[in-house]
Design a protein around this motif. Structure first.
Motif, PDB file in Angstrom:
ATOM      1  N   MET A   1       0.830  -1.199   0.000  1.00  0.00           N
ATOM      2  CA  MET A   1       0.000   0.000   0.000  1.00  0.00           C
ATOM      3  C   MET A   1       0.870   1.257   0.000  1.00  0.00           C
ATOM      4  N   ALA A   2       1.923   1.256   0.836  1.00  0.00           N
ATOM      5  CA  ALA A   2       2.809   2.419   0.900  1.00  0.00           C
ATOM      6  C   ALA A   2       3.474   2.656  -0.439  1.00  0.00           C
ATOM      7  N   ASN A   3       3.912   1.570  -1.107  1.00  0.00           N
ATOM      8  CA  ASN A   3       4.581   1.698  -2.391  1.00  0.00           C
ATOM      9  C   ASN A   3       3.617   2.244  -3.442  1.00  0.00           C
ATOM     10  N   ALA A   4       2.380   1.742  -3.468  1.00  0.00           N
ATOM     11  CA  ALA A   4       1.387   2.209  -4.436  1.00  0.00           C
ATOM     12  C   ALA A   4       1.061   3.679  -4.206  1.00  0.00           C
ATOM     13  N   ARG A   7       4.041   5.769  -5.499  1.00  0.00           N
ATOM     14  CA  ARG A   7       4.080   5.797  -6.968  1.00  0.00           C
ATOM     15  C   ARG A   7       2.984   6.687  -7.528  1.00  0.00           C
ATOM     16  N   ALA A   8       1.811   6.653  -6.925  1.00  0.00           N
ATOM     17  CA  ALA A   8       0.709   7.499  -7.397  1.00  0.00           C
ATOM     18  C   ALA A   8       1.066   8.965  -7.255  1.00  0.00           C
ATOM     19  N   MET A   9       1.677   9.360  -6.143  1.00  0.00           N
ATOM     20  CA  MET A   9       2.060  10.752  -5.943  1.00  0.00           C
ATOM     21  C   MET A   9       3.152  11.168  -6.914  1.00  0.00           C
ATOM     22  N   GLU A  10       4.107  10.283  -7.159  1.00  0.00           N
ATOM     23  CA  GLU A  10       5.210  10.600  -8.072  1.00  0.00           C
ATOM     24  C   GLU A  10       4.728  10.756  -9.510  1.00  0.00           C
ATOM     25  N   ARG A  11       3.711   9.980  -9.894  1.00  0.00           N
ATOM     26  CA  ARG A  11       3.232  10.004 -11.286  1.00  0.00           C
ATOM     27  C   ARG A  11       2.264  11.147 -11.567  1.00  0.00           C
ATOM     28  N   THR A  12       1.696  11.745 -10.533  1.00  0.00           N
ATOM     29  CA  THR A  12       0.618  12.713 -10.727  1.00  0.00           C
ATOM     30  C   THR A  12       1.148  14.138 -10.765  1.00  0.00           C
ATOM     31  N   GLU A  13       0.620  14.918 -11.703  1.00  0.00           N
ATOM     32  CA  GLU A  13       1.080  16.281 -11.922  1.00  0.00           C
ATOM     33  C   GLU A  13       0.500  17.242 -10.878  1.00  0.00           C
ATOM     34  N   GLU A 192     -13.810   6.271  -8.280  1.00  0.00           N
ATOM     35  CA  GLU A 192     -13.694   4.825  -8.496  1.00  0.00           C
ATOM     36  C   GLU A 192     -12.547   4.230  -7.690  1.00  0.00           C
ATOM     37  N   GLY A 193     -12.211   4.860  -6.592  1.00  0.00           N
ATOM     38  CA  GLY A 193     -11.142   4.350  -5.741  1.00  0.00           C
ATOM     39  C   GLY A 193      -9.779   4.852  -6.190  1.00  0.00           C
ATOM     40  N   GLY A 194      -8.851   4.818  -5.292  1.00  0.00           N
ATOM     41  CA  GLY A 194      -7.511   5.310  -5.591  1.00  0.00           C
ATOM     42  C   GLY A 194      -6.995   6.169  -4.455  1.00  0.00           C
ATOM     43  N   VAL A 195      -5.842   6.749  -4.684  1.00  0.00           N
ATOM     44  CA  VAL A 195      -5.151   7.490  -3.632  1.00  0.00           C
ATOM     45  C   VAL A 195      -5.771   8.878  -3.443  1.00  0.00           C
ATOM     46  N   PHE A 196      -6.035   9.219  -2.196  1.00  0.00           N
ATOM     47  CA  PHE A 196      -6.503  10.553  -1.819  1.00  0.00           C
ATOM     48  C   PHE A 196      -5.671  10.984  -0.625  1.00  0.00           C
ATOM     49  N   VAL A 197      -5.017  12.143  -0.738  1.00  0.00           N
ATOM     50  CA  VAL A 197      -4.120  12.614   0.314  1.00  0.00           C
ATOM     51  C   VAL A 197      -4.448  14.056   0.666  1.00  0.00           C
ATOM     52  N   LEU A 198      -4.672  14.299   1.942  1.00  0.00           N
ATOM     53  CA  LEU A 198      -4.753  15.652   2.496  1.00  0.00           C
ATOM     54  C   LEU A 198      -3.581  15.790   3.446  1.00  0.00           C
ATOM     55  N   SER A 199      -2.757  16.804   3.260  1.00  0.00           N
ATOM     56  CA  SER A 199      -1.553  16.861   4.083  1.00  0.00           C
ATOM     57  C   SER A 199      -1.093  18.287   4.341  1.00  0.00           C
ATOM     58  N   ALA A 200      -0.670  18.519   5.584  1.00  0.00           N
ATOM     59  CA  ALA A 200       0.001  19.760   5.922  1.00  0.00           C
ATOM     60  C   ALA A 200       1.506  19.617   5.710  1.00  0.00           C
ATOM     61  N   LYS A 201       1.935  18.427   5.325  1.00  0.00           N
ATOM     62  CA  LYS A 201       3.325  18.191   4.961  1.00  0.00           C
ATOM     63  C   LYS A 201       3.447  18.271   3.441  1.00  0.00           C
ATOM     64  N   ARG A 208       9.378  10.889   1.234  1.00  0.00           N
ATOM     65  CA  ARG A 208      10.480  10.369   2.059  1.00  0.00           C
ATOM     66  C   ARG A 208       9.945   9.378   3.091  1.00  0.00           C
ATOM     67  N   THR A 209       8.826   9.716   3.714  1.00  0.00           N
ATOM     68  CA  THR A 209       8.229   8.832   4.720  1.00  0.00           C
ATOM     69  C   THR A 209       7.772   7.525   4.082  1.00  0.00           C
ATOM     70  N   GLU A 210       7.079   7.629   2.947  1.00  0.00           N
ATOM     71  CA  GLU A 210       6.573   6.431   2.275  1.00  0.00           C
ATOM     72  C   GLU A 210       7.721   5.530   1.827  1.00  0.00           C
ATOM     73  N   ASN A 211       8.783   6.124   1.277  1.00  0.00           N
ATOM     74  CA  ASN A 211       9.899   5.327   0.788  1.00  0.00           C
ATOM     75  C   ASN A 211      10.663   4.668   1.927  1.00  0.00           C
ATOM     76  N   ARG A 212      10.773   5.360   3.076  1.00  0.00           N
ATOM     77  CA  ARG A 212      11.398   4.730   4.255  1.00  0.00           C
ATOM     78  C   ARG A 212      10.570   3.539   4.720  1.00  0.00           C
ATOM     79  N   ARG A 213       9.244   3.679   4.659  1.00  0.00           N
ATOM     80  CA  ARG A 213       8.358   2.594   5.074  1.00  0.00           C
ATOM     81  C   ARG A 213       8.525   1.381   4.159  1.00  0.00           C
ATOM     82  N   VAL A 214       8.593   1.653   2.850  1.00  0.00           N
ATOM     83  CA  VAL A 214       8.788   0.567   1.890  1.00  0.00           C
ATOM     84  C   VAL A 214      10.134  -0.108   2.117  1.00  0.00           C
ATOM     85  N   LEU A 215      11.187   0.713   2.364  1.00  0.00           N
ATOM     86  CA  LEU A 215      12.521   0.155   2.606  1.00  0.00           C
ATOM     87  C   LEU A 215      12.525  -0.695   3.869  1.00  0.00           C
TER      88      LEU A 215
END
Length: 238
Positions: A1-4, A7-13, A192-201, A208-215
């Motif tokens: 889930m963290a990896n997906a 990747r979704a954040m990296e691919r989206t403009e 139809e489902g997918g990543v939704f992020v609300l963040s003050a970061k 960085r957090t997601e990639n550390r989690r995947v690692l």
């Protein structure tokens, strides 16, 4: 889930609001209103919607988003495997709620409506974290017009109250789907489902957090595999 998620954040403009509105207007001119859907990200200041700022339910703090959680801590008696009576401390959430009211995210080019739904706001400011011992004098809590019965009983030790808010002006990153299904352009969870992020970061902080989690998961899986191989070899040798 963290990896997906990463990747979704990296691919989206990430788009200026002005550009997103231009895409919406072009789509509406070509296909009519109510059909626009576009995965994107916006970054800007979180601002109150047209009815003004919200007030958090526990601390009455001005905000555009808030969440509270009240947790009861109690002791209970149980019998262990030998039939002996024991006491243990447990917890249960007796109240948890986050606001669903829309707010704006505004950048230098304009502003767009954000519909948070039930999504957690990552990096929201925690303004309350207090444990109140149980006094036995009643446990009713006023939340605006509502009165909440927190329960209680002889085993209750107390209640932890926690609250998080996003203040007006907080820099926000939102990753989701822009659409106009209800007649007005807004950014919300994908239909139809997918990543939704609300963040003050920022997006960079989140990645960085997601990639550390995947690692960390990868290292843990690798160590488990090595340990399994070692035990297999030892079993064969013996």
């Amino acid at each position: 889930m963290a990896n997906a998620r990463a990747r979704a954040m990296e691919r989206t403009e990430t788009l200026p609001v002005e550009d997103l509105r231009a895409l919406h207007e072009a789509a509406a001119a070509a296909a009519g209103a109510g059909h626009f859907r576009y995965r994107c990200e916006v970054v800007g200041q979180a601002l109150p919607h047209k009815d003004g700022a919200l007030r958090s339910e526990l601390e009455n703090a001005e905000c555009v988003w808030h969440k509270h959680r009240i947790t009861r801590t109690y002791e209970e008696t149980y019998r262990d495997g030998n039939g002996n009576r024991r006491r243990r401390t447990r917890t249960e959430v007796v109240s948890e709620h986050s606001s669903r009211t829309a707010f704006f995210v505004a950048d230098a080019t304009g502003r767009i409506v954000i519909r948070p739904g039930d999504e957690e706001f990552i990096g929201a400011e925690k303004i309350l974290d207090r444990f109140d011992p149980h006094t036995g004098d009643g446990n009713r809590l006023k939340l605006g017009p509502l009165s909440l019965n927190l329960g209680g009983g002889s085993g209750t030790l107390g209640y932890r109250r926690e609250e998080w808010i996003v203040r007006p002006g907080t820099r926000a990153y939102v990753h989701g789907e822009a659409g106009d299904a209800d007649g007005r352009l807004a950014l919300a969870a994908p239909t139809e489902g997918g990543v939704f992020v609300l963040s003050a970061k920022s997006e960079a902080e989140l990645l960085r957090t997601e990639n550390r989690r995947v690692l960390g998961y990868g290292i843990g899986t690798g160590l488990a595999a090595v340990a399994g191989l070692v035990f297999l070899v030892l079993g064969i040798l013996h």
